[in-house]
Motif scaffolding. Structure first.
Motif, PDB file in Angstrom:
ATOM      1  N   VAL A 152       0.828  -1.218   0.000  1.00  0.00           N
ATOM      2  CA  VAL A 152       0.000   0.000   0.000  1.00  0.00           C
ATOM      3  C   VAL A 152       0.860   1.265   0.000  1.00  0.00           C
ATOM      4  CG1 VAL A 152      -1.890  -1.179   1.201  1.00  0.00           C
ATOM      5  CG2 VAL A 152      -0.196   0.082   2.536  1.00  0.00           C
ATOM      6  N   LEU A 153       2.137   1.124   0.340  1.00  0.00           N
ATOM      7  CA  LEU A 153       3.036   2.281   0.389  1.00  0.00           C
ATOM      8  C   LEU A 153       3.622   2.618  -0.975  1.00  0.00           C
ATOM      9  CD1 LEU A 153       4.995   1.278   3.635  1.00  0.00           C
ATOM     10  CD2 LEU A 153       3.122   2.930   3.460  1.00  0.00           C
ATOM     11  N   VAL A 154       3.406   1.730  -1.957  1.00  0.00           N
ATOM     12  CA  VAL A 154       3.967   1.900  -3.306  1.00  0.00           C
ATOM     13  C   VAL A 154       2.936   2.581  -4.195  1.00  0.00           C
ATOM     14  CG1 VAL A 154       4.932   0.682  -5.306  1.00  0.00           C
ATOM     15  CG2 VAL A 154       5.337  -0.197  -2.989  1.00  0.00           C
ATOM     16  N   PRO A 155       3.305   3.597  -4.980  1.00  0.00           N
ATOM     17  CA  PRO A 155       4.643   4.214  -5.109  1.00  0.00           C
ATOM     18  C   PRO A 155       4.788   5.508  -4.306  1.00  0.00           C
ATOM     19  CG  PRO A 155       3.310   4.919  -6.931  1.00  0.00           C
ATOM     20  CD  PRO A 155       2.411   4.063  -6.054  1.00  0.00           C
ATOM     21  N   THR A 156       3.748   5.854  -3.515  1.00  0.00           N
ATOM     22  CA  THR A 156       3.747   7.158  -2.833  1.00  0.00           C
ATOM     23  C   THR A 156       4.892   7.301  -1.834  1.00  0.00           C
ATOM     24  OG1 THR A 156       1.335   7.158  -3.022  1.00  0.00           O
ATOM     25  CG2 THR A 156       2.320   8.798  -1.559  1.00  0.00           C
ATOM     26  N   PHE A 157       5.102   6.253  -1.016  1.00  0.00           N
ATOM     27  CA  PHE A 157       6.094   6.339   0.056  1.00  0.00           C
ATOM     28  C   PHE A 157       7.311   5.441  -0.156  1.00  0.00           C
ATOM     29  CE2 PHE A 157       1.913   7.272   1.968  1.00  0.00           C
ATOM     30  CZ  PHE A 157       2.149   8.574   2.383  1.00  0.00           C
ATOM     31  N   LEU A 158       7.160   4.398  -0.953  1.00  0.00           N
ATOM     32  CA  LEU A 158       8.268   3.484  -1.245  1.00  0.00           C
ATOM     33  C   LEU A 158       8.263   3.149  -2.729  1.00  0.00           C
ATOM     34  CD1 LEU A 158       8.316   0.726   1.557  1.00  0.00           C
ATOM     35  CD2 LEU A 158      10.038   2.492   1.172  1.00  0.00           C
ATOM     36  N   SER A 159       9.456   3.050  -3.314  1.00  0.00           N
ATOM     37  CA  SER A 159       9.534   2.579  -4.695  1.00  0.00           C
ATOM     38  C   SER A 159       9.246   1.074  -4.735  1.00  0.00           C
ATOM     39  CB  SER A 159      10.926   2.859  -5.266  1.00  0.00           C
ATOM     40  OG  SER A 159      11.892   2.022  -4.625  1.00  0.00           O
ATOM     41  N   GLN A 160       8.930   0.579  -5.906  1.00  0.00           N
ATOM     42  CA  GLN A 160       8.641  -0.851  -6.057  1.00  0.00           C
ATOM     43  C   GLN A 160       9.841  -1.701  -5.644  1.00  0.00           C
ATOM     44  OE1 GLN A 160       5.871  -2.322  -6.666  1.00  0.00           O
ATOM     45  NE2 GLN A 160       6.448  -4.417  -7.199  1.00  0.00           N
ATOM     46  N   ASN A 161      11.044  -1.273  -6.006  1.00  0.00           N
ATOM     47  CA  ASN A 161      12.238  -2.052  -5.675  1.00  0.00           C
ATOM     48  C   ASN A 161      12.497  -2.099  -4.169  1.00  0.00           C
ATOM     49  OD1 ASN A 161      12.894  -2.821  -8.272  1.00  0.00           O
ATOM     50  ND2 ASN A 161      14.171  -1.035  -8.663  1.00  0.00           N
ATOM     51  N   LEU A 162      12.294  -0.973  -3.480  1.00  0.00           N
ATOM     52  CA  LEU A 162      12.494  -0.968  -2.034  1.00  0.00           C
ATOM     53  C   LEU A 162      11.417  -1.792  -1.334  1.00  0.00           C
ATOM     54  CD1 LEU A 162      13.621   2.685  -1.238  1.00  0.00           C
ATOM     55  CD2 LEU A 162      15.001   0.605  -1.284  1.00  0.00           C
ATOM     56  N   TYR A 163      10.204  -1.738  -1.859  1.00  0.00           N
ATOM     57  CA  TYR A 163       9.133  -2.595  -1.328  1.00  0.00           C
ATOM     58  C   TYR A 163       9.529  -4.067  -1.427  1.00  0.00           C
ATOM     59  CZ  TYR A 163       5.044  -5.599  -1.837  1.00  0.00           C
ATOM     60  OH  TYR A 163       4.164  -6.660  -1.767  1.00  0.00           O
TER      61      TYR A 163
END
Length: 323
Positions: free
Chosen positions: A90-101
């Motif tokens: 749910v944090l992607v992409p606003t707060f985390l990039s897909q790769n960091l997720y």
């Protein structure tokens, strides 16, 4: 008290940061890279051989008796943690990039760490014998379970491009086989291993540093620092704290609701909340292409420091209780 003790900083983490900086400016390439890759494969095999040699049969027998405790820890490690990792979508992409997720998901499917889980359990006056068995068994189970969870949960180009059966076979040969050989060799080298535990731990850390150097050398070539900003690093720290806090809450109050005594509660808290840098980094080098390992292990490296700092404070709090 020096600055590292005052701020609960792990000297090894600072060394890791230095290795990442070195790889950023002086990445290994060509024949040097081949040499370091071969050296890394050898070092990882030696690491798991020593893990097997350090595990005594008596610790296994003593720990197995408390099966309810181990079940709770394994459920936390391989079920609750992965669910929390997937929920971070749910944090992607606003707060985390897909790769960091995906890096957080990888972190969440890893086994528990051995050394710090046992150390904190001991400091907090918990059930150390059960902690030894549980943490060691978690490492063993992680060889099988973590790659399967990666395949199920990480629907990425990385996971699609690899043959999971090949990955598990490679892990069996490079991690599991040395572990088993090390344990079988304990009757011959056990006294030597117990005597030189501190020196052996340096071998563990050397192998991790090698993997990180090779991984970030490739990551730099693939532009990792154009993908990771200061804001992204702060986000990783923040979400690592949130993730660990949730798990600590679940393990603490879950243990109490299930009727465990205080010693077993401590073991559940410190074994259930840990994620292994020592297993995660070598495993990543086998599961993922070298081009993305750097970003996959970045959340793990930061979470490792966060868990050490918070759990050091928590262990000291437990230790002050009246027995």
């Amino acid at each position: 008290m020096n600055i590292l003790q005052r701020f609960k900083l792990d000297p090894f983490l600072l060394t890791l940061i230095c290795v990442v900086i070195t790889a950023s400016f002086f990445p290994c390439e060509g024949q040097t890279k081949v040499f370091f890759e071969n050296l890394t494969t050898f070092a990882i095999g030696l690491l798991f051989f020593m893990h097997g040699a350090k595990l005594s049969f008596q610790a296994i027998v003593i720990g197995i008796k408390n099966w309810r405790l181990h079940l709770v820890i394994f459920m936390t490690t391989f079920v609750i943690f992965p669910i929390l990792g997937v929920m971070m979508q749910v944090l992607v992409p606003t707060f985390l990039s897909q790769n960091l997720y995906l890096g957080f998901v990888y972190l969440c499917v890893l086994p528990a760490t051995v050394q710090s889980a046992i150390a904190f359990t001991s400091i907090a006056k918990g059930n150390v014998a059960a902690a030894i068995c549980s943490a060691s068994a978690s490492t063993l189970l992680g060889v099988f379970i973590s790659p399967v969870l990666v395949s199920l949960l990480m629907h990425t180009q990385a996971s699609n491009s690899m043959n999971m059966l090949d990955a598990i076979t490679s892990i069996m040969l490079k991690l599991m086989l040395p572990f088993v050989l090390g344990h079988l060799s304990r009757r011959f080298i056990g006294k030597w291993v117990d005597k030189y535990k501190s020196a052996i731990s340096k071998t563990d850390r050397f192998s991790i540093l090698l993997v990180v150097y090779v991984a970030f050398s490739d990551a730099v070539a693939n532009g990792i620092w154009s993908q990771i900003s200061l804001l992204s690093l702060l986000a990783i720290i923040f979400y690592s704290i949130v993730l660990l806090t949730i798990v600590l809450f679940i393990t603490t109050y879950g243990a109490r609701l299930l009727g465990f005594n205080k010693e077993d509660e401590i073991t559940i808290v410190f074994c259930g909340s840990k994620k292994s840098l020592a297993s995660g980094i070598p495993m990543a080098s086998i599961i993922f292409p070298m081009s993305i390992i750097g970003i996959m292990i970045l959340p793990l490296m930061i979470f490792h420091q966060v868990q050490l700092m918070i759990c050091a404070i928590l262990a000291a709090h437990y230790a002050k209780r009246k027995i």
